[in-house]
Design a protein around this motif. Structure first.
Motif, PDB file in Angstrom:
ATOM      1  N   LYS A  55       0.936  -1.103   0.122  1.00 16.31           N
ATOM      2  CA  LYS A  55       0.051  -0.081   0.088  1.00 16.31           C
ATOM      3  C   LYS A  55       0.905   1.244   0.064  1.00 16.31           C
ATOM      4  O   LYS A  55       1.593   1.475   0.888  1.00 16.31           O
ATOM      5  CB  LYS A  55      -1.069   0.093   1.135  1.00 16.31           C
ATOM      6  N   TYR A  61      -5.127   2.023   0.466  1.00 17.19           N
ATOM      7  CA  TYR A  61      -5.180   1.309   1.527  1.00 17.19           C
ATOM      8  C   TYR A  61      -6.850   1.241   1.647  1.00 17.19           C
ATOM      9  O   TYR A  61      -7.602   0.386   1.649  1.00 17.19           O
ATOM     10  CB  TYR A  61      -4.805   1.627   2.722  1.00 17.19           C
ATOM     11  N   GLN A  62      -7.391   2.477   1.689  1.00 10.85           N
ATOM     12  CA  GLN A  62      -8.670   2.574   1.862  1.00 10.85           C
ATOM     13  C   GLN A  62      -9.800   2.174   0.779  1.00 10.85           C
ATOM     14  O   GLN A  62     -10.674   1.737   0.979  1.00 10.85           O
ATOM     15  CB  GLN A  62      -9.407   4.106   2.407  1.00 10.85           C
ATOM     16  N   SER A  63      -9.078   2.168  -0.460  1.00  7.13           N
ATOM     17  CA  SER A  63      -9.924   1.736  -1.435  1.00  7.13           C
ATOM     18  C   SER A  63      -9.695   0.029  -1.605  1.00  7.13           C
ATOM     19  O   SER A  63     -10.510  -0.609  -2.553  1.00  7.13           O
ATOM     20  CB  SER A  63      -9.488   2.480  -2.780  1.00  7.13           C
ATOM     21  N   ASP A  64      -8.992  -0.441  -0.949  1.00  5.60           N
ATOM     22  CA  ASP A  64      -8.895  -1.983  -1.124  1.00  5.60           C
ATOM     23  C   ASP A  64      -9.786  -2.897  -0.056  1.00  5.60           C
ATOM     24  O   ASP A  64      -9.642  -2.647   1.168  1.00  5.60           O
ATOM     25  CB  ASP A  64      -7.477  -2.588  -0.699  1.00  5.60           C
ATOM     26  N   SER A  65     -10.739  -3.402  -0.670  1.00  5.06           N
ATOM     27  CA  SER A  65     -12.126  -3.874   0.191  1.00  5.06           C
ATOM     28  C   SER A  65     -11.889  -5.431   0.081  1.00  5.06           C
ATOM     29  O   SER A  65     -12.598  -6.243   0.711  1.00  5.06           O
ATOM     30  CB  SER A  65     -13.260  -3.468  -0.415  1.00  5.06           C
ATOM     31  N   LYS A  66     -10.955  -6.023  -0.749  1.00  9.23           N
ATOM     32  CA  LYS A  66     -10.710  -7.402  -1.089  1.00  9.23           C
ATOM     33  C   LYS A  66      -9.445  -8.159  -0.114  1.00  9.23           C
ATOM     34  O   LYS A  66      -9.743  -9.266  -0.015  1.00  9.23           O
ATOM     35  CB  LYS A  66     -10.348  -7.740  -2.408  1.00  9.23           C
ATOM     36  N   TRP A  67      -8.880  -7.282   0.756  1.00  6.59           N
ATOM     37  CA  TRP A  67      -7.697  -7.944   1.489  1.00  6.59           C
ATOM     38  C   TRP A  67      -8.118  -9.065   2.162  1.00  6.59           C
ATOM     39  O   TRP A  67      -7.211 -10.022   2.550  1.00  6.59           O
ATOM     40  CB  TRP A  67      -6.922  -6.935   2.048  1.00  6.59           C
ATOM     41  N   GLU A  68      -9.213  -9.012   3.051  1.00  5.83           N
ATOM     42  CA  GLU A  68      -9.502 -10.127   4.085  1.00  5.83           C
ATOM     43  C   GLU A  68      -9.897 -11.201   3.266  1.00  5.83           C
ATOM     44  O   GLU A  68     -10.015 -12.506   3.718  1.00  5.83           O
ATOM     45  CB  GLU A  68     -10.643  -9.378   4.712  1.00  5.83           C
TER      46      GLU A  68
END
Length: 160
Positions: A55, A61-68
């Motif tokens: 990141k 970072y805030q635009s990444d919703s898939k990391w989990e």
């Protein structure tokens, strides 16, 4: 070539160099499953699989919703950021790597959550196939009649 890289790609380069020094084989932009693409997947000397997400900014970072969704595809998950990144945004439940375009260092080891043997086998095989294909494309980037990349005929040297 370095000037053409995006900030996250520069971090991935430094992370990959560091991981190689630890005996890992890193592969950038690896797709463990449809709809997921990790910045770096690293295969360790004992068969362990690490995912590292790079990141370059708060907005990145805030635009990444898939990391989990990546957590189900690795033994350890890390964030890689530069020294200027506001690390308080990052979850303490993941590892932390501080990186630049040339090197990196683990500052917080990620907790281990071992993959199931069947998933590990599938991922290691996909990792090997993807790495081999990328190497072949570097050796022979000539496209076939249908646009797909093909290797040189037996006995013929590639045009590189």
């Amino acid at each position: 070539m370095m000037e053409n890289l995006q900030p996250g790609q520069k971090l991935a380069r430094g992370v990959s160099r560091y991981l190689r020094s630890l005996g890992f084989a890193p592969l950038e932009e690896f797709v463990p499953a449809r709809g997921l693409r990790v910045d770096v997947m690293a295969l360790g000397p004992k068969g362990e699989l690490w995912v590292i997400e790079c990141k370059s900014s708060r907005a990145d970072y805030q635009s990444d919703s898939k990391w989990e969704g990546y957590l189900d595809w690795c033994d350890r998950f890390f964030w890689a950021v530069d020294l200027e990144f506001p690390t308080e945004l990052l979850s303490d439940s993941a590892g932390l790597i501080i990186a630049d375009p040339y090197d990196a260092e683990i500052v917080r080891m990620a907790p281990e959550d071992k993959l199931a043997p069947a998933r590990r086998k599938k991922l290691v095989q996909k990792f090997a196939r993807d790495a081999a294909r990328r190497l072949q494309i570097l050796r022979d980037p000539r496209p076939g009649a249908d646009g797909a990349l093909v290797s040189a005929p037996a006995g013929e040297q590639p045009d590189w």
